[in-house]
Motif scaffolding. Structure first.
Motif, mmCIF file in Angstrom:
data_model
loop_
_atom_site.group_PDB
_atom_site.id
_atom_site.type_symbol
_atom_site.label_atom_id
_atom_site.label_comp_id
_atom_site.label_asym_id
_atom_site.label_seq_id
_atom_site.Cartn_x
_atom_site.Cartn_y
_atom_site.Cartn_z
ATOM 1 N N PRO A 9 7.643 60.456 -35.845
ATOM 2 C CA PRO A 9 6.726 61.462 -34.994
ATOM 3 C C PRO A 9 5.654 61.834 -36.092
ATOM 4 C CG PRO A 9 9.194 62.185 -34.648
ATOM 5 C CD PRO A 9 9.209 61.119 -35.663
ATOM 6 N N SER A 10 4.503 61.808 -35.510
ATOM 7 C CA SER A 10 3.302 62.226 -36.483
ATOM 8 C C SER A 10 3.079 63.531 -36.378
ATOM 9 C CB SER A 10 2.139 61.529 -35.677
ATOM 10 O OG SER A 10 1.862 61.825 -34.382
ATOM 11 N N ILE A 11 3.614 64.409 -35.686
ATOM 12 C CA ILE A 11 3.475 65.782 -35.323
ATOM 13 C C ILE A 11 4.999 66.549 -35.769
ATOM 14 C CG2 ILE A 11 2.702 67.807 -34.113
ATOM 15 C CD1 ILE A 11 1.297 65.660 -32.201
ATOM 16 N N ALA A 12 4.651 67.333 -36.728
ATOM 17 C CA ALA A 12 5.943 67.969 -37.037
ATOM 18 C C ALA A 12 6.235 69.052 -35.863
ATOM 19 C CB ALA A 12 5.814 69.005 -38.438
ATOM 20 N N LEU A 13 7.613 69.349 -35.835
ATOM 21 C CA LEU A 13 8.271 70.177 -34.620
ATOM 22 C C LEU A 13 7.866 71.594 -34.668
ATOM 23 C CD1 LEU A 13 11.864 69.008 -34.352
ATOM 24 C CD2 LEU A 13 10.038 68.592 -32.834
ATOM 25 N N ASP A 14 7.558 72.072 -36.028
ATOM 26 C CA ASP A 14 6.860 73.542 -35.845
ATOM 27 C C ASP A 14 5.639 73.701 -35.590
ATOM 28 O OD1 ASP A 14 5.921 71.846 -38.067
ATOM 29 O OD2 ASP A 14 5.834 73.549 -39.674
ATOM 30 N N ARG A 15 4.740 72.445 -35.520
ATOM 31 C CA ARG A 15 3.502 72.447 -34.762
ATOM 32 C C ARG A 15 3.613 72.554 -33.430
ATOM 33 N NH1 ARG A 15 -0.813 68.820 -37.779
ATOM 34 N NH2 ARG A 15 -2.190 70.359 -36.792
ATOM 35 N N VAL A 16 4.436 71.699 -33.044
ATOM 36 C CA VAL A 16 4.675 71.791 -31.585
ATOM 37 C C VAL A 16 5.237 72.964 -30.992
ATOM 38 C CG1 VAL A 16 6.138 70.788 -29.755
ATOM 39 C CG2 VAL A 16 5.179 69.427 -31.621
ATOM 40 N N GLU A 17 6.211 73.898 -31.572
ATOM 41 C CA GLU A 17 6.610 75.103 -31.438
ATOM 42 C C GLU A 17 5.293 76.060 -31.429
ATOM 43 O OE1 GLU A 17 9.959 78.372 -32.922
ATOM 44 O OE2 GLU A 17 9.344 76.440 -34.301
ATOM 45 N N ASP A 18 4.821 76.048 -32.551
ATOM 46 C CA ASP A 18 3.563 76.613 -32.584
ATOM 47 C C ASP A 18 2.472 76.740 -31.371
ATOM 48 O OD1 ASP A 18 1.761 78.552 -34.160
ATOM 49 O OD2 ASP A 18 0.273 77.020 -33.887
ATOM 50 N N VAL A 19 2.276 75.593 -30.798
ATOM 51 C CA VAL A 19 1.331 75.392 -29.841
ATOM 52 C C VAL A 19 2.105 76.186 -28.244
ATOM 53 C CG1 VAL A 19 0.481 73.816 -28.015
ATOM 54 C CG2 VAL A 19 0.176 73.318 -30.598
ATOM 55 N N VAL A 20 3.433 75.794 -28.402
ATOM 56 C CA VAL A 20 3.970 76.518 -27.130
ATOM 57 C C VAL A 20 4.083 77.990 -27.260
ATOM 58 C CG1 VAL A 20 6.443 76.492 -25.843
ATOM 59 C CG2 VAL A 20 5.443 74.181 -26.762
ATOM 60 N N VAL A 21 4.704 78.271 -28.187
ATOM 61 C CA VAL A 21 4.412 79.822 -28.432
ATOM 62 C C VAL A 21 3.226 80.489 -28.064
ATOM 63 C CG1 VAL A 21 5.389 81.993 -30.105
ATOM 64 C CG2 VAL A 21 6.694 79.784 -29.905
ATOM 65 N N THR A 22 2.203 79.956 -28.798
ATOM 66 C CA THR A 22 0.751 80.531 -28.632
ATOM 67 C C THR A 22 0.456 80.534 -27.228
ATOM 68 O OG1 THR A 22 0.201 79.803 -30.813
ATOM 69 C CG2 THR A 22 -1.560 80.423 -29.637
ATOM 70 N N THR A 23 0.752 79.394 -26.737
ATOM 71 C CA THR A 23 0.371 79.253 -25.239
ATOM 72 C C THR A 23 0.820 80.284 -24.403
ATOM 73 O OG1 THR A 23 0.018 76.991 -25.242
ATOM 74 C CG2 THR A 23 0.400 77.708 -23.309
ATOM 75 N N LEU A 24 2.221 80.697 -24.591
ATOM 76 C CA LEU A 24 2.984 81.487 -23.864
ATOM 77 C C LEU A 24 2.640 82.739 -24.138
ATOM 78 C CD1 LEU A 24 6.439 79.812 -23.758
ATOM 79 C CD2 LEU A 24 4.984 79.883 -21.907
ATOM 80 N N GLU A 25 2.260 83.263 -25.365
ATOM 81 C CA GLU A 25 2.295 84.616 -25.773
ATOM 82 C C GLU A 25 0.910 85.147 -26.364
ATOM 83 O OE1 GLU A 25 5.267 85.161 -29.046
ATOM 84 O OE2 GLU A 25 6.977 84.411 -27.634
ATOM 85 N N GLN A 26 0.057 84.307 -26.202
ATOM 86 C CA GLN A 26 -1.527 84.811 -26.737
ATOM 87 C C GLN A 26 -2.380 84.510 -25.754
ATOM 88 O OE1 GLN A 26 -2.316 83.922 -30.917
ATOM 89 N NE2 GLN A 26 0.007 84.142 -31.528
#
Length: 328
Positions: free
Chosen positions: A54-71
């Motif tokens: 995978p070219s994208i680390a899981l923490d970056r995916v998590e950051d996108v998901v959490v930001t979309t939901l909470e900010q």
């Protein structure tokens, strides 16, 4: 499954017996038995697979998901692929892929309304009970008015659909008057009693009740499911109902039109006849509506109500728990 294979082999069963008992291929039993004998528990773990990591680390995916939901972005009410890409440093296509994988659609927003009726539970139980267990020797009718249906005529002729091109119509129109449709939807067979009036007062509702009384066989009781509109509860209506004891009124909770099946039928009428119709007069609009009702009654289609009152109340309770400040 791998653990079951090893445990069965540890009890002394042969590969054939283990494969038969667990319903797997004989070679599968042999493979994991050899792996376990060689590497013990580590042998039961998947080996490295070929392919690009995978070219994208899981923490970056998590950051996108959490930001979309909470900010939300600084200058907008919701995220777009472009704004999220700028914030996260990822490409717009990558943001779109992450959102698709997690079922996120920031550009969409549905509407809802929670009823504040103090008798909400009792009314839901009453109405849904009629749907699931209608009384014997009685007819259950969902009744409502579709008021102020406009006779609209486009300012220019409609351009018909052609291959590769949808039907096109002007955005402006001429208003040629309004009418109101009173309808009673029979939950048992899907037939509809309809009546058109130019106004929708208690007087017109009383005339519609008289039409229902004449239409339904005299040996049947009539249970009407209505909303809380004022014309359904005036002294004149109550007096009429007192003179017709076979009528029984059941009111839906305030702000809960979804529980009245005639609203779904109104949706069919709007979608198939009214929304894209062109009418130069109220008379032509009313003629189209009457013809549509006649056609519906030639092939009526009842709706099947599946949820129980308990399931509805539990679903709404779960929904309320997700809403901050919804109270009790």
């Amino acid at each position: 499954m791998r653990s079951r294979i090893i445990l069965a082999c540890a009890e002394g069963a042969s590969n054939v017996d283990v494969a038969t008992e667990l319903g797997v291929h004989l070679s599968t039993v042999g493979k994991w038995r050899r792996r376990f004998l060689k590497l013990r528990l580590d042998g039961l773990i998947d080996e490295q697979r070929p392919g690009r990591p995978p070219s994208i680390a899981l923490d970056r995916v998590e950051d996108v998901v959490v930001t979309t939901l909470e900010q939300t972005p600084r200058n907008a009410t919701h995220w777009s692929r472009k704004s999220m890409a700028e914030r996260s440093g990822l490409s717009k296509s990558t943001i779109g892929r992450i959102w698709r994988d997690f079922g996120l659609k920031p550009h969409r927003a549905d509407t809802f309304k929670l009823s504040t009726d103090p008798q909400f539970i009792e009314k839901v139980v009453d109405v849904v009970g009629l749907y699931h267990n209608p009384p014997e020797r009685a007819v259950v009718l969902c009744v409502d008015e579709k008021s102020q249906i406009q006779a609209l005529d486009r300012s220019q002729p409609v351009l018909p659909m052609m291959p590769g091109m949808p039907e096109r119509r002007t955005h402006d129109y001429h208003r040629n008057g309004i009418t109101s449709l009173f309808a009673a939807f029979n939950i048992a067979d899907g037939t509809v009693i309809g009546q058109l009036h130019r106004q929708h007062r208690a007087t017109e509702f009383r005339k519609f009740l008289t039409t229902i009384d004449k239409t339904v066989p005299t040996d049947l009781d009539i249970h009407l499911i209505c909303d809380n509109y004022g014309t359904h509860k005036t002294p004149a209506i109550r007096a009429w109902l007192a003179r017709h004891p076979r009528f029984h009124m059941h009111f839906t909770p305030t702000g809960s039109s979804w529980i009245n099946q005639v609203e779904r039928w109104f949706g069919y009428l709007t979608e198939q006849k009214i929304r894209r119709g062109a009418h130069k007069s109220v008379r032509s609009l009313e003629a189209d509506i009457r013809a549509w009702i006649t056609d519906w009654n030639n092939n009526p289609r009842p709706f099947i109500w599946t949820k129980t009152a308990e399931e509805i109340l539990e679903s709404l309770a779960r929904f309320c728990r997700r809403i901050s400040g919804a109270g009790h």
